[in-house]
Design an enzyme around this catalytic site. Structure first.
Site, short mmCIF file in Angstrom:
data_model
loop_
_atom_site.label_atom_id
_atom_site.label_comp_id
_atom_site.label_asym_id
_atom_site.label_seq_id
_atom_site.Cartn_x
_atom_site.Cartn_y
_atom_site.Cartn_z
N LYS A 195 38.66 55.63 22.71
CA LYS A 195 39.44 54.38 22.79
C LYS A 195 40.94 54.70 22.72
CE LYS A 195 41.18 51.33 19.94
NZ LYS A 195 42.37 50.83 20.69
N GLY A 247 46.15 58.19 13.83
CA GLY A 247 46.85 56.91 13.73
C GLY A 247 47.41 56.73 12.34
N SER A 248 47.49 55.47 11.92
CA SER A 248 48.15 55.18 10.65
C SER A 248 47.24 55.54 9.46
CB SER A 248 48.51 53.70 10.58
OG SER A 248 47.33 52.93 10.63
N THR A 249 47.87 55.83 8.34
CA THR A 249 47.12 56.16 7.13
C THR A 249 46.28 54.97 6.69
OG1 THR A 249 48.73 57.80 6.47
CG2 THR A 249 47.40 56.88 4.71
N GLU A 250 46.83 53.78 6.88
CA GLU A 250 46.13 52.56 6.46
C GLU A 250 44.78 52.43 7.19
OE1 GLU A 250 48.44 49.22 7.58
OE2 GLU A 250 46.98 47.80 6.74
N GLU A 269 43.76 62.37 11.40
CA GLU A 269 45.13 62.89 11.53
C GLU A 269 46.05 61.69 11.39
OE1 GLU A 269 48.45 63.41 12.59
OE2 GLU A 269 47.93 64.06 14.63
N CYS A 303 54.10 61.81 14.40
CA CYS A 303 53.57 61.85 13.04
C CYS A 303 54.19 62.99 12.23
CB CYS A 303 52.05 61.98 13.07
SG CYS A 303 51.50 63.23 14.22
N GLU A 400 56.78 56.02 6.20
CA GLU A 400 56.88 56.50 7.58
C GLU A 400 57.50 55.39 8.44
OE1 GLU A 400 53.18 57.04 9.88
OE2 GLU A 400 54.00 58.97 10.50
P1 NDP Z 1 46.93 52.24 14.14
O1 NDP Z 1 46.48 53.19 13.12
O2 NDP Z 1 46.59 50.82 13.99
O3 NDP Z 1 46.42 52.69 15.59
C1 NDP Z 1 45.77 53.88 15.93
C2 NDP Z 1 44.52 53.62 16.76
O4 NDP Z 1 43.52 52.99 15.94
C3 NDP Z 1 44.74 52.65 17.90
O5 NDP Z 1 43.92 53.00 18.98
C4 NDP Z 1 44.31 51.34 17.28
O6 NDP Z 1 44.03 50.35 18.21
C5 NDP Z 1 43.09 51.77 16.51
N1 NDP Z 1 42.68 50.86 15.46
C6 NDP Z 1 43.39 49.85 14.86
N2 NDP Z 1 42.65 49.26 13.91
C7 NDP Z 1 41.46 49.89 13.88
C8 NDP Z 1 40.28 49.74 13.09
N3 NDP Z 1 40.18 48.83 12.13
N4 NDP Z 1 39.23 50.58 13.32
C9 NDP Z 1 39.32 51.53 14.26
N5 NDP Z 1 40.41 51.71 15.05
C10 NDP Z 1 41.47 50.91 14.85
O7 NDP Z 1 48.49 52.39 14.31
P2 NDP Z 1 49.50 51.29 14.86
O8 NDP Z 1 49.53 51.41 16.32
O9 NDP Z 1 49.21 49.93 14.29
O10 NDP Z 1 50.86 51.78 14.22
C11 NDP Z 1 51.17 51.42 12.87
C12 NDP Z 1 51.90 52.53 12.18
O11 NDP Z 1 51.04 53.66 12.08
C13 NDP Z 1 53.11 53.04 12.92
O12 NDP Z 1 54.22 52.28 12.65
C14 NDP Z 1 53.21 54.44 12.40
O13 NDP Z 1 53.90 54.45 11.19
C15 NDP Z 1 51.78 54.85 12.17
N6 NDP Z 1 51.22 55.66 13.27
C16 NDP Z 1 51.00 56.96 13.04
C17 NDP Z 1 50.51 57.76 14.05
C18 NDP Z 1 50.27 59.19 13.85
O14 NDP Z 1 50.13 59.93 14.82
N7 NDP Z 1 50.16 59.65 12.63
C19 NDP Z 1 50.25 57.23 15.39
C20 NDP Z 1 50.44 55.81 15.51
C21 NDP Z 1 50.93 55.09 14.47
P3 NDP Z 1 45.26 49.41 18.67
O15 NDP Z 1 46.16 50.27 19.45
O16 NDP Z 1 44.62 48.41 19.50
O17 NDP Z 1 45.87 48.86 17.42
#
Ligand code: NDP
Length: 497
Positions: A195, A247-250, A269, A303, A400
């Site tokens: 995805k 993606g995000s830590t959350e 990661e 990141c 971040e």
């Molecule tokens: P997310 O962690 O939400 O996005 C990463 C991926 O996870 C996207 O494909 C997202 O889909 C998907 N996703 C979102 N919610 C869920 C879920 N509940 N279960 C499974 N997959 C999910 O990052 P954001 O794009 O919201 O960015 C928010 C913050 O995260 C940024 O401001 C940055 O600080 C951090 N970030 C860190 C990254 C890294 O490489 N460490 C990369 C991106 C963001 P969708 O795109 O549709 O939301």
């Protein structure tokens, strides 16, 4: 008349050194109006769609499918079918041929992919052209090389594929993260449902063309687009054996909670707040280039960005002066201009987040510096920013920001540098700038970061493992280590147990 006078006569010295526009043509990309989901080697019509836009001018680019739980189920079934009906049993040398083919096609179509990446994501074309695309192709080449050598990579351990991998990637390096995920998974004999991020699906969808061109068997790679709900459906699907998430830590934490007790393998990661530590014996001009590359590369949407600069007190002033002067030369603007250094912020949401945190920095008492630059009227933009007079407790030193914003702090001794660098919940990367090799090793042993760069920053190579400590996640991508999350081992059998 002297020789010098004569030369000046013929070629007058220019009085204006500003760059002329050098826009990259976009006609190499042919966008469809609407994209389906790529399931079982076919384009499947989605029930719902959303519009993906270009962050540089907010213009709509295409309609994208919002995959539902039923679509995710179809994709997982297609991946399972492909896994059981041939892919996992294929000799490694045969799998390698497909990966080599994909790598070569990516190289052949590099310009098309680079333009599309910059259009959909906002990153400068010189980065997508010179970093994202070459590295993505290199990843496929690298893991193609491992596909028939897994038994040598893990001697006496009988590696076998895990099954169906669910892979969820972010928007900062859309094609590169796809390559980081798909290449090792396929090399190990797994099949994939991936995805892409909601805001940057287009290069992943173009990649489906590459898969067809490479004649990869149907169902080995499936791409389902959509927002977080699609990601959640993939995480929750019983037919998935492994989740790889960047993606995000959350969201990473939420995924870990959901997977607890399911037996699914997981690699995360996540975010970072890297320390870039500059000692007083370092080559300052070189360090300034590394600092700029560390935080303004890809608008700071990285990141492992060097978002906290630690300057030794004795060189703090000259370093900050040089840095500010260098910032004035950064060209901010159209990502598709070949001269652009800092492109567009990826989305309205991300811009809001950056603005909110920068306001918090000002409110908490830090001093802000932004070089004079004219930002385009349409689209999402943020000027390169440096905060000085930052306390460790400020949000801009802890959270971040994921934007072109640097926080400068100081230290006196190496011990203090280590203590301050490690004062973060994250642990993805770090940088050290010093002439002394022994000090580099001393620092690298003490900084809690998955990657430590010395006298450079943001360097990547497919053969080098990448990943974090603490809230930056676990598991490694790249290198031989990057194969392990995609393998199960029959250790007991191998040892006669
Ligand atoms: P997310 O962690 O939400 O996005 C990463 C991926 O996870 C996207 O494909 C997202 O889909 C998907 N996703 C979102 N919610 C869920 C879920 N509940 N279960 C499974 N997959 C999910 O990052 P954001 O794009 O919201 O960015 C928010 C913050 O995260 C940024 O401001 C940055 O600080 C951090 N970030 C860190 C990254 C890294 O490489 N460490 C990369 C991106 C963001 P969708 O795109 O549709 O939301």
């Amino acid at each position: 008349m002297t020789e010098l006078d004569r030369k000046q006569d013929r070629a007058p010295v220019p009085t204006d050194w500003t760059y002329a526009p050098a826009p990259e043509a976009t006609d190499i990309v042919s966008l469809r109006e609407r994209y389906g989901l790529f399931i079982g080697g076919e384009w499947v019509e989605p029930t719902e769609t959303y519009t993906t836009i270009a962050p540089r001018d907010e213009q709509p680019l295409a309609e994208i499918g919002q995959a539902t739980a039923a679509d995710v189920d179809a994709a997982v079934q297609a991946a399972r079918g492909a896994f059981e009906n041939g892919w996992s049993a294929l000799p490694g040398s045969e799998r390698a041929k497909y990966l080599f083919r994909i790598a070569r096609i990516l190289q052949e179509r590099a310009r098309e992919f680079a333009v599309l990446e910059s259009l959909n994501g906002g990153k400068p074309i010189k980065e997508s052209r010179d970093v994202d695309l070459p590295l993505a192709a290199a990843h496929f080449f690298y893991y193609a090389g491992w596909a028939d050598k897994l038994e040598y990579a893990f001697p006496n351990r009988r590696p076998r594929p895990v099954g169906v991998a669910g892979q969820i990637i972010p928007w900062n390096f859309p094609l590169l993260m796809l390559a980081w995920k798909i290449a090792p998974a396929l090399a190990c004999g797994n099949t994939v449902v991936l995805k892409p991020a909601e805001t940057t699906p287009l290069t992943a969808l173009l990649f489906c063309d590459v898969l067809r061109q490479a004649e990869l068997p149907a169902g080995v790679v499936n791409i389902v687009t959509g927002d977080g709900r699609t990601g959640a459906a993939l995480v929750d699907h019983d037919g998935v054996d492994k989740i790889a998430f960047t993606g995000s830590t959350e969201v990473g934490k939420a995924i870990q909670r959901r997977l607890a007790g399911t037996g699914k393998k997981l690699t995360l990661e996540l975010g970072g707040k890297a320390a870039n530590v500059v000692f007083d014996d370092s080559a300052l001009d070189q360090a300034v280039e590394g600092i700029v590359n560390g935080i303004y590369f890809n608008q700071g949407h990285v990141c492992c960005a060097g978002s906290r600069l630690f300057a030794q007190e004795s060189i703090y002033e000259p370093l900050v002066d040089k840095l500010k002067r260098r910032l004035e030369t950064l060209r901010v603007g159209d990502p598709l201009d070949k001269n652009t250094d800092v492109g567009a912020i990826n989305s309205r949401m991300q811009l809001d987040k950056i603005e909110e945190l920068v306001q918090a920095g000002k409110d908490e008492g830090a001093d802000i510096y932004q070089p004079p630059c004219t930002l385009p009227e349409r689209g999402y933009w943020f000027a390169p920013t440096v905060f000085t007079n930052v306390a460790q407790s400020y949000r801009i030193a802890q959270e971040e920001i994921f934007g072109p914003v640097l926080s400068v702090l100081t230290f006196r001794t190496p011990d203090e540098a280590v203590e301050k660098a490690n004062n973060t919940p994250y642990g993805l990367s770090a940088g050290v700038w010093t002439e002394k090799g022994s000090r580099i090793l001393w620092m690298a042993q003490r900084m809690r970061a998955g990657v430590v760069w010395a006298n450079t920053f943001n360097r990547f190579d497919p053969s080098s493992p990448f990943g974090g400590y603490k809230e930056s996640g676990f598991g490694r991508e790249g290198g031989r280590h990057g194969l392990e999350p995609y393998l199960d081992f029959d250790d007991s059998e191998a040892w006669g147990g």
